[in-house]
Design a protein around this motif. Structure first.
Motif, PDB file in Angstrom:
ATOM      1  N   THR A  41       0.820  -1.210   0.000  1.00 22.94           N
ATOM      2  CA  THR A  41       0.000   0.000   0.000  1.00 22.94           C
ATOM      3  C   THR A  41       0.853   1.259   0.000  1.00 22.94           C
ATOM      4  O   THR A  41       0.608   2.192  -0.760  1.00 22.94           O
ATOM      5  N   CYS A  42       1.863   1.310   0.842  1.00 22.35           N
ATOM      6  CA  CYS A  42       2.655   2.529   0.999  1.00 22.35           C
ATOM      7  C   CYS A  42       3.298   2.961  -0.313  1.00 22.35           C
ATOM      8  O   CYS A  42       3.209   4.115  -0.719  1.00 22.35           O
ATOM      9  N   CYS A  47       1.298   6.029   0.816  1.00 19.03           N
ATOM     10  CA  CYS A  47       2.162   7.124   1.272  1.00 19.03           C
ATOM     11  C   CYS A  47       2.951   7.804   0.165  1.00 19.03           C
ATOM     12  O   CYS A  47       2.938   9.029   0.042  1.00 19.03           O
ATOM     13  N   VAL A  48       3.657   7.030  -0.638  1.00 19.57           N
ATOM     14  CA  VAL A  48       4.586   7.614  -1.614  1.00 19.57           C
ATOM     15  C   VAL A  48       3.849   8.345  -2.734  1.00 19.57           C
ATOM     16  O   VAL A  48       4.078   9.545  -2.957  1.00 19.57           O
ATOM     17  N   PRO A  49       2.945   7.682  -3.479  1.00 15.88           N
ATOM     18  CA  PRO A  49       2.248   8.436  -4.522  1.00 15.88           C
ATOM     19  C   PRO A  49       1.396   9.571  -3.964  1.00 15.88           C
ATOM     20  O   PRO A  49       1.276  10.631  -4.583  1.00 15.88           O
ATOM     21  N   LYS A  50       0.823   9.364  -2.790  1.00 20.18           N
ATOM     22  CA  LYS A  50       0.034  10.435  -2.176  1.00 20.18           C
ATOM     23  C   LYS A  50       0.896  11.662  -1.894  1.00 20.18           C
ATOM     24  O   LYS A  50       0.508  12.792  -2.203  1.00 20.18           O
ATOM     25  N   GLY A 144      -3.927  -4.183   4.255  1.00 20.19           N
ATOM     26  CA  GLY A 144      -5.354  -3.910   4.312  1.00 20.19           C
ATOM     27  C   GLY A 144      -5.877  -3.430   2.983  1.00 20.19           C
ATOM     28  O   GLY A 144      -5.125  -3.195   2.029  1.00 20.19           O
ATOM     29  N   ARG A 145      -7.191  -3.285   2.908  1.00 18.68           N
ATOM     30  CA  ARG A 145      -7.868  -2.807   1.703  1.00 18.68           C
ATOM     31  C   ARG A 145      -8.982  -1.838   2.103  1.00 18.68           C
ATOM     32  O   ARG A 145      -9.559  -1.953   3.184  1.00 18.68           O
ATOM     33  N   PRO A 146      -9.322  -0.897   1.212  1.00 14.37           N
ATOM     34  CA  PRO A 146     -10.425   0.022   1.515  1.00 14.37           C
ATOM     35  C   PRO A 146     -11.751  -0.723   1.637  1.00 14.37           C
ATOM     36  O   PRO A 146     -11.962  -1.747   0.988  1.00 14.37           O
ATOM     37  N   SER A 160      -9.937   4.915  -2.285  1.00 17.53           N
ATOM     38  CA  SER A 160      -8.689   5.672  -2.370  1.00 17.53           C
ATOM     39  C   SER A 160      -7.715   5.087  -3.386  1.00 17.53           C
ATOM     40  O   SER A 160      -6.998   5.828  -4.074  1.00 17.53           O
ATOM     41  N   ASP A 161      -7.676   3.765  -3.531  1.00 19.81           N
ATOM     42  CA  ASP A 161      -6.776   3.135  -4.502  1.00 19.81           C
ATOM     43  C   ASP A 161      -7.022   3.648  -5.916  1.00 19.81           C
ATOM     44  O   ASP A 161      -6.090   3.784  -6.714  1.00 19.81           O
TER      45      ASP A 161
END
Length: 450
Positions: A41-42, A47-50, A144-146, A160-161
């Motif tokens: 996820t990160c 985290c990174v793309p966000k 985890g997943r949304p 969010s994905d």
């Protein structure tokens, strides 16, 4: 006969990567199973793309303030499609980088999805077929997943994905949720020229953070242009992508080109067939002890799947602590007593230690002293616009010990990371006061508070 490994790690996110590489460094024979890209996820959708999108969106305010500093700008416009494509290219680069680091570490990467056949046996399924492997120990790090709310039309909305998969951005987006993901995305989209409405079920943003800080973020988001509606949650979504209508619990109706549901996440345990291994679950969560061990002695879990503190650095340390303890002969546990966190809204929020509410609830209101500073930073002195900074220290009155350090404003995460060291060492307010200020800076206010 199935191939035997000292350790099989399920999931190539932050915790799984850290554990696999550290265990291999201790001499273990390690296989890591991942059916998606490497990085979790990160790296892939968090985290990174966000943070890259945050940097990109922040240019709107930088350019708006430029004339105050003598810069005359011509026709400037945002091209979100370019930013999104560049972010995806960087994610692809990082995916390849992490694959290379696994090779260098001597970890065998198996592409596919894992399923328990028994406590020690796993079936890995991929486009190439099926492979059975045996493991002396297993680490579950599937993340985890949304979660989508159970309302009619929820399938029409993004989670969010999906934001990171868009080729371009629509003219308007309605965001559901008041947590850090919802608030961060709201600021990103407004900065990139999207009209944003945010529906929040509670009466304030960022539940769980210091209330005074969340109020400061709310004020800054309003100034940025986010329209926030409190006390409202969606009850249905109608229409089709590009023309959506959302009815809420407050009898409101909202029109938007897209809807983003930021209504929580849950452990991604579906498909693991944990029953075959005998692993106990609480909902989707895997309960573990302080050594990351599930109820099955040779099966461990780290990161978001245990739903304890769902932050990348925590997952990384849990993975390394597991590997050091089990394969390195250096028993240790992850210390969760003082974990800093940040919300990359505009303005940015960062926090470590107890909030004012937590401290007063734990010690009693009369036992807690609060110091704060509010001001407009020097960076905004000339434009005379933009959010004010808020810096706050929560102090135990009897001992003068600083229990919490909190900030809203520019570079909050960078500043609070350093403050976390002081709190971890038991610093008092007097220790902060004795520290010479570095002027002119935002952080100096932490050592000059009356």
């Amino acid at each position: 006969m199935a191939e035997r490994w000292d350790l099989v790690v399920i999931g190539a996110g932050s915790g799984g990567l850290a554990a696999a590489k550290r265990a291999a460094a201790h001499g273990a024979r390690v296989a890591l199973i991942e059916g998606d890209r490497v990085g979790g996820t990160c790296v892939i959708r968090g985290c990174v793309p966000k943070k890259l999108l945050v940097y990109g969106s922040a240019y709107r305010e930088t350019l708006a303030n430029a004339t105050s500093f003598g810069w005359e700008l011509g026709d400037v416009r945002c091209k979100p499609a370019t930013l999104l494509a560049n972010v995806r290219a960087e994610v692809d680069r990082l995916d390849g980088l992490h694959v290379g680091l696994l090779v260098k570490a001597g970890v065998e990467l198996m592409r596919g999805w894992a399923r328990f056949e028994s406590p020690h046996e796993l079936l890995v399924t991929s486009a190439e077929g099926e492979q059975r492997i045996d493991a002396n120990r297993v680490l579950i790090a599937v993340g985890g997943r949304p979660v989508r709310p159970a309302i009619p039309g929820a399938e029409l909305a993004w989670v969010s994905d999906d934001l990171f998969l868009q080729d371009d951005l629509p003219a308007s987006v309605l965001i559901v949720g008041g947590g850090y993901i919802a608030c961060e995305v709201a600021c990103i989209l407004v900065g990139l020229g999207v009209a944003v409405t945010q529906l929040v079920r509670r009466d304030h943003l960022l539940a769980g953070f210091d209330r005074e800080l969340s109020d400061a973020v709310q004020a800054g988001m309003g100034e940025l242009g986010v329209s926030i509606r409190f006390g409202a949650a969606p009850v249905r979504i109608d229409g089709s992508p590009g023309i959506l209508s959302v009815d809420d619990t407050a009898a409101g109706v909202h029109q938007a080109a897209a809807v983003l549901l930021a209504t929580g996440r849950e452990p991604f345990t579906a498909g693991l067939n944990l029953e075959a291994a005998g692993v106990r679950q609480e909902g989707a969560r895997l309960p573990v002890d302080a050594d990351q061990r599930t109820n099955i002695p040779h099966i461990y879990a780290v990161g978001d799947v245990i739903d304890r503190i769902n932050l990348t650095p925590v997952a990384v340390d849990e993975g390394r602590a597991f590997a050091d303890s089990v394969f390195g002969g250096k028993p240790r546990r992850t210390d969760l007593s003082l974990v800093a966190s940040a919300v990359f809204t505009q303005p940015e929020l960062a926090s470590v230690g107890l909030s004012e509410e937590e401290a007063k609830r734990t010690l009693g209101a009369e036992a807690v002293r609060v110091h704060r500073a509010r001001f407009r930073s020097l960076a905004l002195a000339l434009p005379q616009r933009g959010p004010r900074c808020l810096l706050k220290l929560v102090v135990e009155d009897a001992t003068d010990r600083v229990l919490g350090a909190h900030m809203v404003g520019e570079h909050s995460a960078e500043i609070i990371q350093m403050a976390a060291i002081a709190l971890g060492m038991g610093a008092t307010k007097a220790d902060f006061d004795r520290t010479m200020a570095l002027h002119p800076s935002v952080a100096e206010e932490f050592v000059t508070m009356a």
